[in-house]
Write a protein that holds these residues in place. Structure first.
Motif, PDB file in Angstrom:
ATOM      1  N   THR A   1       1.163  -1.276   0.188  1.00  9.04           N
ATOM      2  CA  THR A   1       0.249   0.167   0.248  1.00  9.04           C
ATOM      3  C   THR A   1       0.892   1.375   0.093  1.00  9.04           C
ATOM      4  OG1 THR A   1      -1.993  -1.408   1.657  1.00  9.04           O
ATOM      5  CG2 THR A   1      -1.947   1.486   1.370  1.00  9.04           C
ATOM      6  N   ARG A   2       1.998   1.142   0.301  1.00 12.49           N
ATOM      7  CA  ARG A   2       2.451   2.335   0.614  1.00 12.49           C
ATOM      8  C   ARG A   2       3.145   2.906  -0.878  1.00 12.49           C
ATOM      9  NH1 ARG A   2       6.495   0.845   4.517  1.00 12.49           N
ATOM     10  NH2 ARG A   2       4.127   0.758   6.278  1.00 12.49           N
ATOM     11  N   ALA A   3       4.272   1.167  -0.937  1.00 13.46           N
ATOM     12  CA  ALA A   3       4.584   1.618  -2.562  1.00 13.46           C
ATOM     13  C   ALA A   3       3.918   2.401  -3.639  1.00 13.46           C
ATOM     14  CB  ALA A   3       4.644   0.330  -2.917  1.00 13.46           C
ATOM     15  N   ARG A   4       2.310   1.605  -3.720  1.00 18.04           N
ATOM     16  CA  ARG A   4       1.137   2.238  -4.277  1.00 18.04           C
ATOM     17  C   ARG A   4       1.414   3.585  -4.421  1.00 18.04           C
ATOM     18  NH1 ARG A   4      -2.573  -3.023  -3.926  1.00 18.04           N
ATOM     19  NH2 ARG A   4      -1.322  -3.901  -5.194  1.00 18.04           N
ATOM     20  N   HIS A   5       1.422   4.347  -3.156  1.00 19.37           N
ATOM     21  CA  HIS A   5       0.828   5.847  -2.527  1.00 19.37           C
ATOM     22  C   HIS A   5       2.364   6.400  -3.578  1.00 19.37           C
ATOM     23  CE1 HIS A   5       0.002   8.769  -0.800  1.00 19.37           C
ATOM     24  NE2 HIS A   5       1.163   9.348  -0.055  1.00 19.37           N
ATOM     25  N   TYR A   6       3.508   5.795  -2.687  1.00 20.86           N
ATOM     26  CA  TYR A   6       4.732   6.135  -3.234  1.00 20.86           C
ATOM     27  C   TYR A   6       4.959   6.842  -5.197  1.00 20.86           C
ATOM     28  CZ  TYR A   6       6.600   6.176   1.192  1.00 20.86           C
ATOM     29  OH  TYR A   6       6.380   6.404   3.286  1.00 20.86           O
ATOM     30  N   ARG A   7       4.172   5.333  -5.477  1.00 21.60           N
ATOM     31  CA  ARG A   7       4.411   5.582  -7.284  1.00 21.60           C
ATOM     32  C   ARG A   7       3.310   6.944  -7.250  1.00 21.60           C
ATOM     33  NH1 ARG A   7       2.773   0.477  -9.080  1.00 21.60           N
ATOM     34  NH2 ARG A   7       0.273   0.786  -8.492  1.00 21.60           N
ATOM     35  N   LYS A   8       2.365   6.067  -6.533  1.00 19.99           N
ATOM     36  CA  LYS A   8       1.287   7.592  -7.112  1.00 19.99           C
ATOM     37  C   LYS A   8       1.633   8.928  -7.337  1.00 19.99           C
ATOM     38  CE  LYS A   8      -3.571   9.108  -6.315  1.00 19.99           C
ATOM     39  NZ  LYS A   8      -4.269   8.932  -5.313  1.00 19.99           N
ATOM     40  N   GLN A   9       2.560   9.667  -5.968  1.00 20.45           N
ATOM     41  CA  GLN A   9       2.744  10.877  -6.045  1.00 20.45           C
ATOM     42  C   GLN A   9       4.045  10.950  -7.089  1.00 20.45           C
ATOM     43  OE1 GLN A   9       4.481  10.995  -1.899  1.00 20.45           O
ATOM     44  NE2 GLN A   9       2.140  11.449  -0.929  1.00 20.45           N
ATOM     45  N   CYS A  10       5.122   9.574  -6.805  1.00 25.22           N
ATOM     46  CA  CYS A  10       6.392   9.967  -7.639  1.00 25.22           C
ATOM     47  C   CYS A  10       5.388  10.073  -9.205  1.00 25.22           C
ATOM     48  CB  CYS A  10       6.823   8.850  -8.386  1.00 25.22           C
ATOM     49  SG  CYS A  10       7.865   8.738  -6.707  1.00 25.22           S
ATOM     50  N   LYS A  11       4.272   9.666 -10.273  1.00 24.86           N
ATOM     51  CA  LYS A  11       3.487   9.411 -10.885  1.00 24.86           C
ATOM     52  C   LYS A  11       3.204  11.287 -11.509  1.00 24.86           C
ATOM     53  CE  LYS A  11       0.224   7.633 -14.352  1.00 24.86           C
ATOM     54  NZ  LYS A  11      -0.916   6.992 -13.952  1.00 24.86           N
ATOM     55  N   GLU A  12       2.466  12.001 -10.273  1.00 27.05           N
ATOM     56  CA  GLU A  12       2.155  12.956 -10.415  1.00 27.05           C
ATOM     57  C   GLU A  12       2.963  13.761 -10.421  1.00 27.05           C
ATOM     58  OE1 GLU A  12       0.166  13.234  -6.717  1.00 27.05           O
ATOM     59  OE2 GLU A  12      -1.583  11.759  -7.510  1.00 27.05           O
ATOM     60  N   LYS A  13       4.416  14.050  -9.552  1.00 24.33           N
ATOM     61  CA  LYS A  13       5.499  14.553  -9.728  1.00 24.33           C
ATOM     62  C   LYS A  13       5.643  15.057 -11.787  1.00 24.33           C
ATOM     63  CE  LYS A  13       6.410  14.615  -4.654  1.00 24.33           C
ATOM     64  NZ  LYS A  13       7.212  14.878  -3.943  1.00 24.33           N
ATOM     65  N   LEU A  14       6.079  13.167 -11.867  1.00 27.12           N
ATOM     66  CA  LEU A  14       6.753  13.715 -13.220  1.00 27.12           C
ATOM     67  C   LEU A  14       5.872  14.209 -14.292  1.00 27.12           C
ATOM     68  CD1 LEU A  14       8.253   9.660 -13.605  1.00 27.12           C
ATOM     69  CD2 LEU A  14       8.576  11.834 -14.501  1.00 27.12           C
ATOM     70  N   GLN A  15       4.470  13.714 -14.163  1.00 25.87           N
ATOM     71  CA  GLN A  15       3.532  14.645 -14.944  1.00 25.87           C
ATOM     72  C   GLN A  15       3.549  16.311 -14.925  1.00 25.87           C
ATOM     73  OE1 GLN A  15       0.022  12.885 -13.871  1.00 25.87           O
ATOM     74  NE2 GLN A  15      -0.047  11.312 -15.033  1.00 25.87           N
ATOM     75  N   LYS A  16       3.809  16.433 -13.443  1.00 24.37           N
ATOM     76  CA  LYS A  16       4.206  18.133 -13.816  1.00 24.37           C
ATOM     77  C   LYS A  16       5.308  18.935 -14.042  1.00 24.37           C
ATOM     78  CE  LYS A  16       1.306  18.456  -9.104  1.00 24.37           C
ATOM     79  NZ  LYS A  16       1.012  19.379  -7.501  1.00 24.37           N
ATOM     80  N   ALA A  17       6.681  17.926 -14.107  1.00 27.55           N
ATOM     81  CA  ALA A  17       7.411  18.299 -14.320  1.00 27.55           C
ATOM     82  C   ALA A  17       7.750  17.937 -16.009  1.00 27.55           C
ATOM     83  CB  ALA A  17       9.294  17.086 -13.522  1.00 27.55           C
ATOM     84  N   ASP A  18       6.975  17.368 -16.460  1.00 28.80           N
ATOM     85  CA  ASP A  18       6.468  16.942 -17.849  1.00 28.80           C
ATOM     86  C   ASP A  18       6.432  18.353 -18.638  1.00 28.80           C
ATOM     87  OD1 ASP A  18       7.095  15.255 -20.271  1.00 28.80           O
ATOM     88  OD2 ASP A  18       5.237  14.988 -20.939  1.00 28.80           O
ATOM     89  N   GLY A  19       5.318  18.895 -17.575  1.00 34.05           N
ATOM     90  CA  GLY A  19       3.977  19.510 -18.790  1.00 34.05           C
ATOM     91  C   GLY A  19       5.270  21.496 -18.497  1.00 34.05           C
ATOM     92  N   ALA A  20       5.960  21.192 -16.930  1.00 32.63           N
ATOM     93  CA  ALA A  20       6.918  22.477 -16.968  1.00 32.63           C
ATOM     94  C   ALA A  20       7.697  22.770 -18.395  1.00 32.63           C
ATOM     95  CB  ALA A  20       7.414  22.326 -15.881  1.00 32.63           C
ATOM     96  N   LEU A  21       8.631  20.853 -18.640  1.00 33.87           N
ATOM     97  CA  LEU A  21       9.185  21.186 -19.307  1.00 33.87           C
ATOM     98  C   LEU A  21       8.479  21.313 -20.668  1.00 33.87           C
ATOM     99  CD1 LEU A  21      12.254  20.106 -20.421  1.00 33.87           C
ATOM    100  CD2 LEU A  21      11.432  17.725 -20.008  1.00 33.87           C
ATOM    101  N   ASP A  22       7.661  21.029 -21.276  1.00 40.05           N
ATOM    102  CA  ASP A  22       6.571  20.777 -22.389  1.00 40.05           C
ATOM    103  C   ASP A  22       6.808  22.815 -22.452  1.00 40.05           C
ATOM    104  OD1 ASP A  22       7.151  18.705 -23.426  1.00 40.05           O
ATOM    105  OD2 ASP A  22       4.710  18.371 -22.017  1.00 40.05           O
ATOM    106  N   ARG A  23       6.245  23.224 -21.415  1.00 43.56           N
ATOM    107  CA  ARG A  23       5.877  24.609 -21.547  1.00 43.56           C
ATOM    108  C   ARG A  23       7.126  25.504 -21.902  1.00 43.56           C
ATOM    109  NH1 ARG A  23       3.063  23.442 -17.128  1.00 43.56           N
ATOM    110  NH2 ARG A  23       4.275  23.950 -16.045  1.00 43.56           N
ATOM    111  N   ALA A  24       8.732  25.751 -21.350  1.00 42.76           N
ATOM    112  CA  ALA A  24       9.464  25.745 -20.985  1.00 42.76           C
ATOM    113  C   ALA A  24      10.142  25.996 -22.664  1.00 42.76           C
ATOM    114  CB  ALA A  24      10.602  25.355 -20.301  1.00 42.76           C
TER     115      ALA A  24
END
Length: 65
Positions: A28-51
């Motif tokens: 359960t903890r690993a799934r939670h961390y994976r979800k957080q990482c995925k969300e942060k990656l999506q935000k970073a990817d969006g920021a990179l696209d904008r840049a």
């Protein structure tokens, strides 16, 4: 039902249930961390696209492209 962990002793009963519950919490903890990482990656990817878009627009303004 018994569970043997990495060539160690066979556990049964209450110890088995505790070990199973602990593994379930770890999953359960690993799934939670994976979800957080995925969300942060999506935000970073969006920021990179904008840049990259801003950089491309700036190059067009300067007549480089």
């Amino acid at each position: 039902m018994a569970l043997q962990l990495q060539n160690t002793k066979v556990i049964q009963g209450e110890e088995f249930r505790q070990t199973l519950a602990q593994r379930a919490q770890e999953v359960t903890r690993a799934r939670h961390y994976r979800k957080q990482c995925k969300e942060k990656l999506q935000k970073a990817d969006g920021a990179l696209d904008r840049a990259m878009s801003a950089y491309h627009i700036e190059l067009l303004r300067e007549g480089v492209l």
